[in-house]
Design a protein around this motif. Structure first.
Motif, PDB file in Angstrom:
ATOM      1  N   LEU A 102     -88.542 -49.409 -40.724  1.00 30.08           N
ATOM      2  CA  LEU A 102     -87.421 -50.285 -41.027  1.00 30.08           C
ATOM      3  C   LEU A 102     -86.139 -49.481 -40.863  1.00 30.08           C
ATOM      4  CD1 LEU A 102     -86.186 -52.917 -42.116  1.00 30.08           C
ATOM      5  CD2 LEU A 102     -86.620 -52.061 -44.423  1.00 30.08           C
ATOM      6  N   VAL A 103     -85.394 -49.789 -39.805  1.00 36.19           N
ATOM      7  CA  VAL A 103     -84.185 -49.044 -39.454  1.00 36.19           C
ATOM      8  C   VAL A 103     -82.959 -49.847 -39.865  1.00 36.19           C
ATOM      9  CG1 VAL A 103     -82.795 -48.254 -37.503  1.00 36.19           C
ATOM     10  CG2 VAL A 103     -85.263 -47.808 -37.542  1.00 36.19           C
ATOM     11  N   HIS A 104     -81.978 -49.161 -40.454  1.00 36.66           N
ATOM     12  CA  HIS A 104     -80.726 -49.833 -40.807  1.00 36.66           C
ATOM     13  C   HIS A 104     -79.606 -48.816 -40.878  1.00 36.66           C
ATOM     14  CE1 HIS A 104     -80.200 -48.497 -45.050  1.00 36.66           C
ATOM     15  NE2 HIS A 104     -81.519 -48.354 -45.004  1.00 36.66           N
ATOM     16  N   GLY A 105     -78.376 -49.307 -41.096  1.00 35.17           N
ATOM     17  CA  GLY A 105     -77.207 -48.457 -41.285  1.00 35.17           C
ATOM     18  C   GLY A 105     -76.510 -48.870 -42.562  1.00 35.17           C
ATOM     19  N   ASP A 106     -75.193 -49.041 -42.486  1.00 37.04           N
ATOM     20  CA  ASP A 106     -74.349 -49.611 -43.539  1.00 37.04           C
ATOM     21  C   ASP A 106     -73.879 -48.616 -44.583  1.00 37.04           C
ATOM     22  OD1 ASP A 106     -72.926 -51.768 -44.692  1.00 37.04           O
ATOM     23  OD2 ASP A 106     -74.536 -52.171 -46.099  1.00 37.04           O
ATOM     24  N   GLU A 107     -74.739 -47.702 -45.033  1.00 33.50           N
ATOM     25  CA  GLU A 107     -74.363 -46.818 -46.140  1.00 33.50           C
ATOM     26  C   GLU A 107     -73.833 -45.463 -45.697  1.00 33.50           C
ATOM     27  OE1 GLU A 107     -77.842 -46.800 -48.609  1.00 33.50           O
ATOM     28  OE2 GLU A 107     -77.938 -48.986 -48.602  1.00 33.50           O
ATOM     29  N   HIS A 108     -73.898 -45.210 -44.387  1.00 36.93           N
ATOM     30  CA  HIS A 108     -73.230 -44.057 -43.773  1.00 36.93           C
ATOM     31  C   HIS A 108     -73.831 -42.698 -44.109  1.00 36.93           C
ATOM     32  CE1 HIS A 108     -69.311 -46.688 -43.617  1.00 36.93           C
ATOM     33  NE2 HIS A 108     -70.345 -47.227 -42.972  1.00 36.93           N
ATOM     34  N   HIS A 109     -75.102 -42.648 -44.385  1.00 41.23           N
ATOM     35  CA  HIS A 109     -75.732 -41.341 -44.507  1.00 41.23           C
ATOM     36  C   HIS A 109     -77.188 -41.426 -44.071  1.00 41.23           C
ATOM     37  CE1 HIS A 109     -76.397 -43.227 -48.502  1.00 41.23           C
ATOM     38  NE2 HIS A 109     -77.552 -42.598 -48.481  1.00 41.23           N
ATOM     39  N   TYR A 110     -77.599 -40.372 -43.376  1.00 38.51           N
ATOM     40  CA  TYR A 110     -78.969 -40.281 -42.871  1.00 38.51           C
ATOM     41  C   TYR A 110     -79.936 -40.145 -44.039  1.00 38.51           C
ATOM     42  CZ  TYR A 110     -82.986 -37.767 -40.853  1.00 38.51           C
ATOM     43  OH  TYR A 110     -84.246 -37.352 -40.508  1.00 38.51           O
ATOM     44  N   PHE A 132     -77.414 -42.114 -39.082  1.00 39.32           N
ATOM     45  CA  PHE A 132     -76.069 -41.589 -39.346  1.00 39.32           C
ATOM     46  C   PHE A 132     -75.053 -42.715 -39.199  1.00 39.32           C
ATOM     47  CE2 PHE A 132     -78.275 -37.734 -37.724  1.00 39.32           C
ATOM     48  CZ  PHE A 132     -78.070 -36.899 -38.812  1.00 39.32           C
ATOM     49  N   GLY A 133     -73.984 -42.640 -39.988  1.00 37.13           N
ATOM     50  CA  GLY A 133     -72.923 -43.633 -39.877  1.00 37.13           C
ATOM     51  C   GLY A 133     -71.566 -43.010 -40.067  1.00 37.13           C
ATOM     52  N   ALA A 134     -70.520 -43.724 -39.647  1.00 34.07           N
ATOM     53  CA  ALA A 134     -69.143 -43.249 -39.740  1.00 34.07           C
ATOM     54  C   ALA A 134     -68.981 -41.895 -39.062  1.00 34.07           C
ATOM     55  CB  ALA A 134     -68.680 -43.191 -41.187  1.00 34.07           C
ATOM     56  N   THR A 135     -69.643 -41.730 -37.922  1.00 34.45           N
ATOM     57  CA  THR A 135     -69.532 -40.499 -37.145  1.00 34.45           C
ATOM     58  C   THR A 135     -69.775 -40.826 -35.676  1.00 34.45           C
ATOM     59  OG1 THR A 135     -70.469 -38.305 -36.725  1.00 34.45           O
ATOM     60  CG2 THR A 135     -71.969 -39.974 -37.586  1.00 34.45           C
ATOM     61  N   TRP A 159     -88.653 -38.409 -35.428  1.00 36.92           N
ATOM     62  CA  TRP A 159     -87.250 -38.358 -35.005  1.00 36.92           C
ATOM     63  C   TRP A 159     -86.650 -36.987 -35.284  1.00 36.92           C
ATOM     64  CZ3 TRP A 159     -89.349 -41.787 -38.441  1.00 36.92           C
ATOM     65  CH2 TRP A 159     -89.160 -41.523 -39.802  1.00 36.92           C
ATOM     66  N   GLU A 160     -85.555 -36.724 -34.553  1.00 38.32           N
ATOM     67  CA  GLU A 160     -84.835 -35.469 -34.676  1.00 38.32           C
ATOM     68  C   GLU A 160     -83.336 -35.746 -34.684  1.00 38.32           C
ATOM     69  OE1 GLU A 160     -87.068 -32.277 -31.991  1.00 38.32           O
ATOM     70  OE2 GLU A 160     -86.677 -34.143 -30.895  1.00 38.32           O
ATOM     71  N   PRO A 161     -82.599 -35.269 -35.680  1.00 40.86           N
ATOM     72  CA  PRO A 161     -81.137 -35.419 -35.671  1.00 40.86           C
ATOM     73  C   PRO A 161     -80.523 -34.610 -34.509  1.00 40.86           C
ATOM     74  CG  PRO A 161     -81.940 -34.934 -37.885  1.00 40.86           C
ATOM     75  CD  PRO A 161     -83.084 -34.711 -36.957  1.00 40.86           C
ATOM     76  N   GLN A 162     -79.517 -35.193 -33.903  1.00 43.40           N
ATOM     77  CA  GLN A 162     -78.817 -34.562 -32.785  1.00 43.40           C
ATOM     78  C   GLN A 162     -77.331 -34.478 -33.090  1.00 43.40           C
ATOM     79  OE1 GLN A 162     -80.728 -33.518 -29.959  1.00 43.40           O
ATOM     80  NE2 GLN A 162     -82.320 -34.070 -31.457  1.00 43.40           N
TER      81      GLN A 162
END
Length: 321
Positions: A265-273, A291-294, A313-316
């Motif tokens: 379940l993928v989402h955003g909105d809260e601006h942190h990984y 990630f958000g706001a970046t 997954w891997e952060p980039q």
């Protein structure tokens, strides 16, 4: 013979514009193979990130493993205007991704446009514009090399919801759901001249909720029918237990538990990984907030049917210019 010629003409026309058509050899090339894609959300947030965003596009485009790009909504921040020119600029920007670009709407591009700082728009009018600009052809993504997808707009009951799409890659089922922040549009449109309009707001909420519930059922029905090794659901807001999300959350929990295989379940909105295994008490359901706001970070995600977890997954980080 006529059907064969018609099909050949359709595929030739699609090839001419770079569209990947489901069922073709190209679309089936990764069946059973790992598929890697980029995941972003809540970006670009403000003018500075808009200016930096081409570097993120370049970084994603330079990764030859990326087959498509997923954006979990909020293509602008909540205090910037919701005008046509901004939407057109952003759609053009997203069109510079080499890979197909799949977007689910966020609250900042329509629900919250009643805010004075955002322009004081009627949210449902902005939603119509979002659909025209970011989903100009139902069943076709943005990106320099667009991809054919299944759209809920083909369902006579939900013709408006061209933004709810589904496709399979690596035998995994990917599905987007139009579920947004601001309590999924239950929060009043308080900044409109004369105040909130509860009747049209609640009618919008109920219709979109019904479409989302049906699309969840359709997604898991396809996954079961095709023996998919996993399902990815993408929406803008986390479906919490609060009133705007209760039924959607319950349906996801119910369908995920019955499915039994990995669901992301993928989402955003809260601006942190953030990663939350066994979400809502379901062992096979994992919540992933991007990630958000970046405009300098994104996630490289791989779906591999031969991996027991299916999704990794891997952060980039975008190299400094």
């Amino acid at each position: 013979m006529r059907k064969f010629l018609w099909a050949a003409q359709v595929m030739a026309a699609a090839a001419a514009i770079g569209l990947v058509v489901p069922g073709t050899a190209e679309a089936q090339a990764d069946r059973g193979r790992p598929v890697t894609f980029a995941l972003i959300g809540d970006t670009p947030y403000g003018d500075a990130q808009r200016a930096a965003f081409p570097a993120l596009v370049s970084d994603v485009n330079g990764d030859r493993r990326i087959r498509f790009v997923l954006h979990a909504g909020d293509v602008k921040n909540g205090s910037s205007t919701c005008d046509d020119a901004r939407f057109a600029d952003l759609a053009g920007l997203f069109g510079t991704f080499q890979a197909p670009f799949v977007l689910t709407p966020g609250d900042n591009e329509w629900t919250d446009c009643h805010r004075t700082a955002a322009g004081g728009y009627l949210p449902t009018e902005r939603l119509d514009k979002v659909r025209k600009v970011f989903y100009p052809v139902a069943g076709r993504t943005l990106g320099r090399r667009p991809m054919g997808v299944s759209s809920q707009a083909t369902d006579p009951r939900h013709r408006a919801y061209r933004e709810n799409v589904m496709f399979s890659r690596g035998q995994v089922v990917f599905s987007t759901l139009h579920v947004v922040g601001s309590e999924n549009d239950l929060e009043p449109w308080a900044d409109l001249p004369g105040g909130d309009l509860p009747a049209p707001r609640l009618a919008e909420f109920e219709a979109r909720k019904a479409a989302a519930l049906d699309w969840i059922d359709t997604t898991f029905a396809k996954a079961s029918r095709t023996h998919a090794p996993g399902v990815l659901l993408m929406m803008q807001a986390e479906p919490t237990a609060s009133p705007g999300f209760t039924e959607i959350r319950e349906r996801i929990v119910q369908r995920s538990r019955a499915y039994g295989k990995p669901v992301l379940l993928v989402h955003g909105d809260e601006h942190h990984y953030e990663v939350e295994p066994a979400y809502a008490g379901v062992p096979n359901l994992t919540r992933l907030e991007t990630f958000g706001a970046t405009a300098s970070q994104w996630l490289r995600v791989t779906a591999d049917r031969n991996d027991p977890k299916v999704f990794t997954w891997e952060p980039q980080t975008v190299p400094a210019g």
